[in-house]
Design a protein around this motif. Structure first.
Motif, PDB file in Angstrom:
ATOM      1  N   ALA A 173       4.374  35.462 -32.210  1.00 57.02           N
ATOM      2  CA  ALA A 173       4.259  35.302 -30.893  1.00 57.02           C
ATOM      3  C   ALA A 173       5.598  33.910 -31.347  1.00 57.02           C
ATOM      4  O   ALA A 173       6.314  33.918 -30.299  1.00 57.02           O
ATOM      5  CB  ALA A 173       2.797  34.516 -30.648  1.00 57.02           C
ATOM      6  N   LEU A 174       5.359  32.642 -32.852  1.00 54.16           N
ATOM      7  CA  LEU A 174       6.381  31.847 -32.254  1.00 54.16           C
ATOM      8  C   LEU A 174       8.000  32.649 -32.141  1.00 54.16           C
ATOM      9  O   LEU A 174       9.236  32.706 -31.493  1.00 54.16           O
ATOM     10  CB  LEU A 174       6.495  31.182 -33.411  1.00 54.16           C
ATOM     11  N   LEU A 175       8.467  34.308 -33.122  1.00 57.76           N
ATOM     12  CA  LEU A 175       9.669  34.578 -33.000  1.00 57.76           C
ATOM     13  C   LEU A 175      10.149  35.385 -31.772  1.00 57.76           C
ATOM     14  O   LEU A 175      10.610  35.565 -31.047  1.00 57.76           O
ATOM     15  CB  LEU A 175      10.046  35.647 -33.838  1.00 57.76           C
ATOM     16  N   THR A 176       8.744  35.968 -31.443  1.00 54.92           N
ATOM     17  CA  THR A 176       8.546  36.675 -29.694  1.00 54.92           C
ATOM     18  C   THR A 176       9.736  35.917 -28.779  1.00 54.92           C
ATOM     19  O   THR A 176      10.430  36.405 -28.225  1.00 54.92           O
ATOM     20  CB  THR A 176       7.428  37.565 -29.899  1.00 54.92           C
ATOM     21  N   ALA A 177       8.881  34.578 -28.722  1.00 64.77           N
ATOM     22  CA  ALA A 177       9.164  33.314 -27.544  1.00 64.77           C
ATOM     23  C   ALA A 177      10.462  33.508 -28.094  1.00 64.77           C
ATOM     24  O   ALA A 177      11.015  33.066 -27.007  1.00 64.77           O
ATOM     25  CB  ALA A 177       7.994  32.433 -27.162  1.00 64.77           C
ATOM     26  N   LEU A 178      10.938  33.209 -29.493  1.00 64.18           N
ATOM     27  CA  LEU A 178      12.403  32.168 -29.380  1.00 64.18           C
ATOM     28  C   LEU A 178      13.644  33.634 -28.926  1.00 64.18           C
ATOM     29  O   LEU A 178      14.109  33.494 -28.790  1.00 64.18           O
ATOM     30  CB  LEU A 178      12.463  32.371 -30.535  1.00 64.18           C
ATOM     31  N   ARG A 179      12.984  34.774 -29.558  1.00 66.98           N
ATOM     32  CA  ARG A 179      13.883  35.969 -29.109  1.00 66.98           C
ATOM     33  C   ARG A 179      13.995  36.193 -27.521  1.00 66.98           C
ATOM     34  O   ARG A 179      15.286  37.099 -26.781  1.00 66.98           O
ATOM     35  CB  ARG A 179      13.353  37.457 -29.763  1.00 66.98           C
ATOM     36  N   ALA A 180      13.010  36.030 -27.056  1.00 69.66           N
ATOM     37  CA  ALA A 180      12.860  36.150 -25.100  1.00 69.66           C
ATOM     38  C   ALA A 180      13.829  35.050 -24.840  1.00 69.66           C
ATOM     39  O   ALA A 180      13.522  34.644 -23.625  1.00 69.66           O
ATOM     40  CB  ALA A 180      11.209  36.356 -24.859  1.00 69.66           C
ATOM     41  N   GLY A 181      14.277  33.916 -25.299  1.00 70.74           N
ATOM     42  CA  GLY A 181      15.467  33.161 -24.771  1.00 70.74           C
ATOM     43  C   GLY A 181      14.162  32.092 -24.016  1.00 70.74           C
ATOM     44  O   GLY A 181      15.013  31.238 -23.105  1.00 70.74           O
ATOM     45  N   ARG A 220      16.604  34.076 -33.392  1.00 68.25           N
ATOM     46  CA  ARG A 220      17.932  33.846 -33.317  1.00 68.25           C
ATOM     47  C   ARG A 220      17.952  32.516 -32.146  1.00 68.25           C
ATOM     48  O   ARG A 220      18.347  32.787 -30.802  1.00 68.25           O
ATOM     49  CB  ARG A 220      18.509  34.990 -32.780  1.00 68.25           C
ATOM     50  N   ALA A 221      17.441  31.587 -32.800  1.00 69.35           N
ATOM     51  CA  ALA A 221      17.801  30.575 -31.133  1.00 69.35           C
ATOM     52  C   ALA A 221      18.528  29.569 -32.152  1.00 69.35           C
ATOM     53  O   ALA A 221      19.197  29.056 -33.510  1.00 69.35           O
ATOM     54  CB  ALA A 221      16.041  29.660 -31.681  1.00 69.35           C
ATOM     55  N   VAL A 222      18.615  28.448 -31.735  1.00 66.90           N
ATOM     56  CA  VAL A 222      19.007  26.833 -31.883  1.00 66.90           C
ATOM     57  C   VAL A 222      17.591  25.853 -32.030  1.00 66.90           C
ATOM     58  O   VAL A 222      17.003  25.767 -30.850  1.00 66.90           O
ATOM     59  CB  VAL A 222      19.998  26.968 -31.127  1.00 66.90           C
ATOM     60  N   LEU A 223      17.879  24.607 -32.839  1.00 66.97           N
ATOM     61  CA  LEU A 223      16.976  23.675 -32.986  1.00 66.97           C
ATOM     62  C   LEU A 223      17.430  22.870 -32.188  1.00 66.97           C
ATOM     63  O   LEU A 223      18.992  22.413 -32.177  1.00 66.97           O
ATOM     64  CB  LEU A 223      17.181  23.579 -34.423  1.00 66.97           C
ATOM     65  N   LEU A 224      17.337  22.218 -31.926  1.00 69.70           N
ATOM     66  CA  LEU A 224      17.211  20.589 -30.391  1.00 69.70           C
ATOM     67  C   LEU A 224      16.131  19.801 -30.879  1.00 69.70           C
ATOM     68  O   LEU A 224      15.323  19.657 -30.684  1.00 69.70           O
ATOM     69  CB  LEU A 224      17.162  21.350 -29.441  1.00 69.70           C
ATOM     70  N   PRO A 225      17.153  18.626 -31.617  1.00 68.52           N
ATOM     71  CA  PRO A 225      15.525  17.430 -31.661  1.00 68.52           C
ATOM     72  C   PRO A 225      15.477  16.377 -30.280  1.00 68.52           C
ATOM     73  O   PRO A 225      15.817  16.716 -29.401  1.00 68.52           O
ATOM     74  CB  PRO A 225      16.478  16.638 -32.186  1.00 68.52           C
ATOM     75  N   PHE A 226      13.989  16.750 -30.772  1.00 71.15           N
ATOM     76  CA  PHE A 226      13.177  16.326 -29.183  1.00 71.15           C
ATOM     77  C   PHE A 226      12.455  15.005 -29.634  1.00 71.15           C
ATOM     78  O   PHE A 226      11.743  15.383 -30.250  1.00 71.15           O
ATOM     79  CB  PHE A 226      12.586  17.644 -28.805  1.00 71.15           C
ATOM     80  N   TRP A 227      12.973  14.028 -28.582  1.00 70.41           N
ATOM     81  CA  TRP A 227      12.400  12.602 -29.306  1.00 70.41           C
ATOM     82  C   TRP A 227      11.283  11.920 -27.626  1.00 70.41           C
ATOM     83  O   TRP A 227      12.275  12.210 -26.965  1.00 70.41           O
ATOM     84  CB  TRP A 227      13.151  11.855 -29.535  1.00 70.41           C
TER      85      TRP A 227
END
Length: 293
Positions: A173-181, A220-227
């Motif tokens: 589910a996590l990968l599906t959500a990321l691949r869906a943008g 196929r995502a990018v990591l952004l720090p969220f603080w």
């Protein structure tokens, strides 16, 4: 499934969702005072963690910090309910957000975003506030509750503001959500007894997940720090940073250490708002004695 306490939860949630912020914080402090004896174990764990992570502080300051973190954890219950049930008007002007453009740019490219954060006491409220500013919800990864009635209410509450939730171990589910943008809020700073490496967190070896770079690549995502943190005036300061330079490095252990180092810097900004009541160092390096017994 009929749960007798659901109407009581609904009434409580409706009320908490509409409380003025100063009153909400006061209610959280009052509840912490009422629950102080039953919170004995949480207080003990928090004090052990604070002693380990802040040895430079004198004992009375470490005790004060640990106790403040437990109070903030109780306040966090009210902030959690506010995240799920506050009307939009109550949250207007509740946050100052920096770096939203980093997230908007990635989403405009159709790229999924793993919003990497930590276990602070008001995480889900920060996610709700981010969604309000973004104009679309951010998905959340959650641990399912063992009580079926509570889990049904929790999940329905979360779905209303974040969309379908993603189970902690539901990688598909996590990968599906990321691949869906989609933007997905994620944290890997609690104790992991699988797929982990021991990396420093406040100088203490901490069992930390090493799969995050693989999740980003496969999604196929990018990591952004969220603080985020709650400031003295009761408003929330939220910031989204650009990707860490040189991350991922190709070394999952080094990448996990980088995450812990970045998180440590943020925790030092507001240490009383971190979830110190969790047994972060429960899994120990071979031959090392347990810390919480």
């Amino acid at each position: 499934m009929r749960c007798w306490f659901t109407p009581l939860l609904a009434a409580f949630a409706w009320t908490v969702g509409r409380l003025p912020q100063p009153l909400l914080l006061a209610c959280g402090r009052a509840l912490a005072w009422l629950l102080w004896p039953p919170l004995k174990e949480r207080r003990r764990i928090a004090r052990i963690n604070i002693d380990l992570c802040f040895p430079e502080l004198p004992p009375h300051r470490r005790r004060r910090l640990a106790d403040a973190s437990v109070v903030n954890t109780v306040i966090g219950v009210f902030e959690l309910v506010r995240a799920w049930h506050a009307p939009a008007w109550r949250l207007r002007d509740a946050a100052r957000i920096e770096g939203l453009e980093h997230l908007q740019a990635a989403l405009a490219r159709g790229q999924g975003v793993l919003l990497m954060c930590g276990h602070f006491t008001h995480t889900e409220l920060a996610v709700r506030l981010l969604g309000e500013a973004l104009g679309r919800p951010a998905r959340v990864v959650v641990r399912r509750h063992n009580n079926a009635c509570l889990e049904a209410w929790f999940d329905a509450s979360r779905r209303a503001v974040y969309g379908p939730t993603i189970g902690k171990k539901d990688m598909r589910a996590l990968l599906t959500a990321l691949r869906a943008g989609e933007p997905v809020v994620y944290s890997a700073d609690q104790n992991f007894n699988y797929n982990h490496a021991f990396v420093p967190f406040f100088g203490v070896p901490a069992a930390t997940l090493v799969a995050t770079p693989d999740i980003v690549e496969r999604g196929r995502a990018v990591l952004l720090p969220f603080w985020y943190r709650r400031e003295a005036d009761g408003r929330y300061a939220i910031r989204i940073e650009s990707p860490w330079q040189g991350w991922p490095s190709g070394d999952p252990v080094a990448d996990a250490a980088r995450y812990m180092a970045e998180l440590e810097n943020v925790v030092r900004e507001c240490p009383a708002q971190y979830l110190w009541g969790h047994q972060r160092f429960k899994t120990r390096p071979p031959g090392e004695p347990p810390l919480y017994q």
